[in-house]
Design a protein around this motif. Structure first.
Motif: not given
Length: 132
Positions: A34, A59, A62-64, A96
């Motif tokens: 994150v 992930d 990156t998570r998002f 998440d």
């Protein structure tokens, strides 16, 4: 997390070797997916000589916003290769959620600290101005 990071790097080296890729650089960074202030990742993304970035899971990058990174790299003639596309479902959702809550709490407390710091600076400036 460090032992896990080391074994993950070893698996990726083995994967790249099996695929016949020349490994230019191995980047290991402990940090949340994150967090958007990861210096090693940012340096890797900014380096135009890196044509292929190989990660074990999305992930880990990156998570998002994975699709944004993938699209921007593709526009530069670069790409990301994800070794394990398996979706772990519930575990990922819980991870998440935990990451989001942690990130928001850290930002909230950081904003409060920044507000107090700004107020202190303004008070000091006002005190200095009254003395002059």
């Amino acid at each position: 997390n460090k032992p896990n990071l080391e074994t993950q790097a070893e698996r990726l080296v083995a994967y790249c070797t099996a695929k016949g890729y020349q490994i230019q650089r191995i980047v290991k960074e402990i940090g949340s997916g994150v967090n958007d202030s990861r210096p090693k990742l940012l340096a890797l993304l900014a380096d135009p000589t890196i044509a292929l970035i190989v990660v074990e899971h999305k992930d880990r990058l990156t998570r998002f916003g994975y699709r944004y990174i993938e699209t921007l790299l593709a526009a530069q003639g670069r790409q990301v290769e994800v070794v394990n596309l398996a979706d772990t479902g519930t575990e990922d959702l819980l991870a998440d959620l935990t990451s989001i809550i942690y990130s928001f709490c850290a930002r909230l407390y950081g904003q409060r600290r920044a507000k107090r710091r700004t107020e202190r600076i303004v008070a000091e400036l006002n005190a200095t101005a009254k003395e002059d």
